[in-house]
Enzyme design. Structure first.
Site, PDB file in Angstrom:
ATOM      1  N   ASN A  97       4.701  45.480 -39.002  1.00  0.00           N
ATOM      2  CA  ASN A  97       4.302  46.003 -40.315  1.00  0.00           C
ATOM      3  C   ASN A  97       3.178  45.196 -40.955  1.00  0.00           C
ATOM      4  O   ASN A  97       2.414  45.734 -41.753  1.00  0.00           O
ATOM      5  CB  ASN A  97       5.534  46.017 -41.237  1.00  0.00           C
ATOM      6  CG  ASN A  97       5.169  46.200 -42.686  1.00  0.00           C
ATOM      7  OD1 ASN A  97       4.858  47.301 -43.122  1.00  0.00           O
ATOM      8  ND2 ASN A  97       5.170  45.109 -43.452  1.00  0.00           N
ATOM      9  N   SER A 149       1.603  52.292 -38.850  1.00  0.00           N
ATOM     10  CA  SER A 149       0.206  52.709 -38.751  1.00  0.00           C
ATOM     11  C   SER A 149      -0.226  53.300 -40.106  1.00  0.00           C
ATOM     12  O   SER A 149       0.443  53.091 -41.120  1.00  0.00           O
ATOM     13  CB  SER A 149       0.087  53.735 -37.613  1.00  0.00           C
ATOM     14  OG  SER A 149      -1.240  54.148 -37.461  1.00  0.00           O
ATOM     15  N   TYR A 163     -10.368  48.788 -39.942  1.00  0.00           N
ATOM     16  CA  TYR A 163      -8.924  49.006 -40.156  1.00  0.00           C
ATOM     17  C   TYR A 163      -8.491  50.327 -39.517  1.00  0.00           C
ATOM     18  O   TYR A 163      -7.469  50.388 -38.816  1.00  0.00           O
ATOM     19  CB  TYR A 163      -8.657  49.015 -41.654  1.00  0.00           C
ATOM     20  CG  TYR A 163      -7.264  49.419 -42.078  1.00  0.00           C
ATOM     21  CD1 TYR A 163      -6.197  48.532 -41.952  1.00  0.00           C
ATOM     22  CD2 TYR A 163      -7.016  50.674 -42.640  1.00  0.00           C
ATOM     23  CE1 TYR A 163      -4.916  48.897 -42.359  1.00  0.00           C
ATOM     24  CE2 TYR A 163      -5.743  51.049 -43.054  1.00  0.00           C
ATOM     25  CZ  TYR A 163      -4.695  50.157 -42.909  1.00  0.00           C
ATOM     26  OH  TYR A 163      -3.429  50.517 -43.313  1.00  0.00           O
ATOM     27  N   LYS A 167      -5.751  50.771 -36.518  1.00  0.00           N
ATOM     28  CA  LYS A 167      -4.546  51.605 -36.618  1.00  0.00           C
ATOM     29  C   LYS A 167      -4.566  52.715 -35.567  1.00  0.00           C
ATOM     30  O   LYS A 167      -3.509  53.107 -35.049  1.00  0.00           O
ATOM     31  CB  LYS A 167      -4.405  52.182 -38.026  1.00  0.00           C
ATOM     32  CG  LYS A 167      -4.128  51.118 -39.105  1.00  0.00           C
ATOM     33  CD  LYS A 167      -2.816  50.369 -38.900  1.00  0.00           C
ATOM     34  CE  LYS A 167      -2.407  49.567 -40.145  1.00  0.00           C
ATOM     35  NZ  LYS A 167      -1.185  48.764 -39.926  1.00  0.00           N
ATOM     36  N   THR A 197       1.977  49.498 -53.466  1.00  0.00           N
ATOM     37  CA  THR A 197       2.401  48.128 -53.150  1.00  0.00           C
ATOM     38  C   THR A 197       1.338  47.197 -53.741  1.00  0.00           C
ATOM     39  O   THR A 197       0.499  47.635 -54.534  1.00  0.00           O
ATOM     40  CB  THR A 197       2.500  47.924 -51.622  1.00  0.00           C
ATOM     41  OG1 THR A 197       1.188  48.085 -51.060  1.00  0.00           O
ATOM     42  CG2 THR A 197       3.458  48.911 -50.970  1.00  0.00           C
TER      43      THR A 197
HETATM   44  N1  LIG Z   1       0.406  50.603 -48.989  1.00  0.00           N
HETATM   45  C1  LIG Z   1      -0.239  51.601 -48.440  1.00  0.00           C
HETATM   46  O1  LIG Z   1      -0.750  52.495 -49.126  1.00  0.00           O
HETATM   47  C2  LIG Z   1      -0.355  51.697 -46.933  1.00  0.00           C
HETATM   48  C3  LIG Z   1      -0.919  52.853 -46.378  1.00  0.00           C
HETATM   49  C4  LIG Z   1      -1.008  52.968 -45.003  1.00  0.00           C
HETATM   50  C5  LIG Z   1      -0.559  51.955 -44.184  1.00  0.00           C
HETATM   51  N2  LIG Z   1      -0.049  50.823 -44.742  1.00  0.00           N
HETATM   52  C6  LIG Z   1       0.370  49.759 -43.836  1.00  0.00           C
HETATM   53  O2  LIG Z   1       1.665  49.338 -44.153  1.00  0.00           O
HETATM   54  C7  LIG Z   1       1.813  47.951 -43.843  1.00  0.00           C
HETATM   55  C8  LIG Z   1       2.354  47.224 -45.066  1.00  0.00           C
HETATM   56  O3  LIG Z   1       1.464  47.424 -46.130  1.00  0.00           O
HETATM   57  P1  LIG Z   1       1.834  47.030 -47.638  1.00  0.00           P
HETATM   58  O4  LIG Z   1       1.123  47.987 -48.510  1.00  0.00           O
HETATM   59  O5  LIG Z   1       3.292  46.853 -47.776  1.00  0.00           O
HETATM   60  O6  LIG Z   1       1.064  45.616 -47.741  1.00  0.00           O
HETATM   61  P2  LIG Z   1       1.291  44.368 -48.723  1.00  0.00           P
HETATM   62  O7  LIG Z   1       2.106  44.750 -49.900  1.00  0.00           O
HETATM   63  O8  LIG Z   1      -0.051  43.774 -48.896  1.00  0.00           O
HETATM   64  O9  LIG Z   1       2.188  43.382 -47.802  1.00  0.00           O
HETATM   65  C9  LIG Z   1       1.645  42.913 -46.621  1.00  0.00           C
HETATM   66  C10 LIG Z   1       2.678  42.062 -45.937  1.00  0.00           C
HETATM   67  O10 LIG Z   1       2.114  41.591 -44.702  1.00  0.00           O
HETATM   68  C11 LIG Z   1       2.094  40.162 -44.721  1.00  0.00           C
HETATM   69  N3  LIG Z   1       0.895  39.724 -44.017  1.00  0.00           N
HETATM   70  C12 LIG Z   1      -0.394  39.988 -44.323  1.00  0.00           C
HETATM   71  N4  LIG Z   1      -1.212  39.395 -43.443  1.00  0.00           N
HETATM   72  C13 LIG Z   1      -0.409  38.748 -42.556  1.00  0.00           C
HETATM   73  C14 LIG Z   1      -0.652  37.943 -41.421  1.00  0.00           C
HETATM   74  N5  LIG Z   1      -1.904  37.667 -41.012  1.00  0.00           N
HETATM   75  N6  LIG Z   1       0.407  37.439 -40.747  1.00  0.00           N
HETATM   76  C15 LIG Z   1       1.668  37.677 -41.156  1.00  0.00           C
HETATM   77  N7  LIG Z   1       1.962  38.448 -42.211  1.00  0.00           N
HETATM   78  C16 LIG Z   1       0.933  38.960 -42.909  1.00  0.00           C
HETATM   79  C17 LIG Z   1       2.117  39.777 -46.199  1.00  0.00           C
HETATM   80  O11 LIG Z   1       2.695  38.503 -46.442  1.00  0.00           O
HETATM   81  P3  LIG Z   1       1.817  37.142 -46.503  1.00  0.00           P
HETATM   82  O12 LIG Z   1       0.720  37.364 -47.480  1.00  0.00           O
HETATM   83  O13 LIG Z   1       2.813  36.087 -46.912  1.00  0.00           O
HETATM   84  O14 LIG Z   1       1.324  36.900 -45.110  1.00  0.00           O
HETATM   85  C18 LIG Z   1       3.056  40.848 -46.744  1.00  0.00           C
HETATM   86  O15 LIG Z   1       4.401  40.508 -46.467  1.00  0.00           O
HETATM   87  C19 LIG Z   1       0.433  47.465 -43.391  1.00  0.00           C
HETATM   88  O16 LIG Z   1       0.369  47.463 -41.984  1.00  0.00           O
HETATM   89  C20 LIG Z   1      -0.503  48.526 -43.947  1.00  0.00           C
HETATM   90  O17 LIG Z   1      -1.685  48.636 -43.191  1.00  0.00           O
HETATM   91  C21 LIG Z   1       0.062  50.664 -46.093  1.00  0.00           C
END
Ligand SMILES: NC(=O)c1ccc[n+]([C@@H]2O[C@H](COP(=O)([O-])OP(=O)(O)OC[C@H]3O[C@@H](n4cnc5c(N)ncnc54)[C@H](OP(=O)(O)O)[C@@H]3O)[C@@H](O)[C@H]2O)c1
Length: 253
Positions: A97, A149, A163, A167, A197
């Site tokens: 994730n 993804s 990005y 993905k 988020t």
């Molecule tokens: N939110 C959206 O709209 C959305 C849409 C499509 C896909 N996604 C995908 O869903 C996933 C989660 O997204 P989110 O929105 O929940 O993001 P988020 O709130 O920014 O959280 C990201 C998480 O990943 C960790 N992280 C970031 N870089 C890292 C690294 N290099 N190594 C280890 N951990 C790392 C962060 O913790 P630390 O900072 O402590 O490392 C945090 O726990 C991602 O893969 C994102 O691409 C999100």
């Protein structure tokens, strides 16, 4: 044959969630623990992993192990996997994730360093963890791998092209790893749409709300709204589902 309800129960299972400290990862880790799993919360910031693990353990009674790791650093991932097997002796569910999606104004602003970091975190780390954990799952009792993804994989916007490519690569790995470690290990992806988020804190919300009117559900998602799909893919409820890319995007065109 008597009919039975599918089981979403994860009692006795261990789930490793990268990026489990915030956002979608935190919601999924909490959902897995509520379904009976012990969980591993892995991200770069050990303190927030520890805080998250404590909260999940306190509210569910499950064990929760915090672990600080940068998933883009290949050599750190063996240590993560060794620590989890040392602590729990198994991994039943791996969720790749952790991710990041920096935006830029113009493609010429993308530096080699930025490009490499985006690929490393979103794609390379997931590959290595699937290889390390998937092979151990296949040698043991099997398991379920879930890759998070993005709709960007198939609908790439010009301001996040590295990005989107990462993905899209993750989608390809999902199908490939389903074959690499089948039949006992299943591997699926959730192609997430727009969720509120930490990534959404910097958005122009008025512009987003206008764009969301084109979504079938006309809104962005809450982090807890990804949990049902993740539980389905993690559990025996999806026993005949592998190599699938499941959209959870509120009907985003
Ligand atoms: N939110 C959206 O709209 C959305 C849409 C499509 C896909 N996604 C995908 O869903 C996933 C989660 O997204 P989110 O929105 O929940 O993001 P988020 O709130 O920014 O959280 C990201 C998480 O990943 C960790 N992280 C970031 N870089 C890292 C690294 N290099 N190594 C280890 N951990 C790392 C962060 O913790 P630390 O900072 O402590 O490392 C945090 O726990 C991602 O893969 C994102 O691409 C999100």
């Amino acid at each position: 044959m008597a009919s039975r309800s599918p089981s979403f129960d994860l009692s006795g299972k261990v789930a490793l969630v990268t990026g489990g400290s915030r956002g979608l990862g935190r919601a999924m880790a909490g959902g897995f623990a509520a379904a009976g799993a012990d969980v591993v919360i892995a991200s770069r910031d050990g303190a927030s992993c520890a805080e998250c693990a404590e909260e999940i353990a306190g509210s569910t009674g499950r064990r929760a192990l915090p672990y600080a790791v940068h998933v883009g650093h290949w050599d750190e991932l063996d240590g993560l996997v060794d620590a989890v097997y040392r602590e729990f002796g198994r991994v039943d569910v791996l969720v790749n994730n952790a991710g990041m999606s920096p935006v830029y104004d113009d493609v010429t602003d993308v530096t080699e360093a930025l490009f490499d970091k985006v690929i490393d975190v979103n794609l390379k780390g997931a590959f290595r963890l699937m290889a390390l954990v998937g092979s151990r799952m296949a040698a043991g009792e099997g398991g379920s791998i879930i890759n998070i993804s993005s709709v960007a994989a198939t609908r790439p916007r010009p301001d996040v092209l590295p990005y989107a490519a990462a993905k899209a690569g993750l989608n390809a790995l999902t199908v490939g790893f389903a074959h690499a470690f089948g039949p006992t290990v299943r591997c699926n992806a959730i192609m997430a749409g727009t969720f509120f988020t930490d990534v959404s804190k910097h958005w122009d919300m008025a512009a987003f709300e206008a764009r969301a009117q084109r979504f079938a559900l006309k809104r962005g998602g809450r982090p807890d709204e990804i949990v049902g799909a993740a539980l389905y893919l993690a559990s025996d409820a999806s026993s005949y589902t592998t190599g699938a890319i499941l959209s959870v995007d509120g009907g985003q065109p």
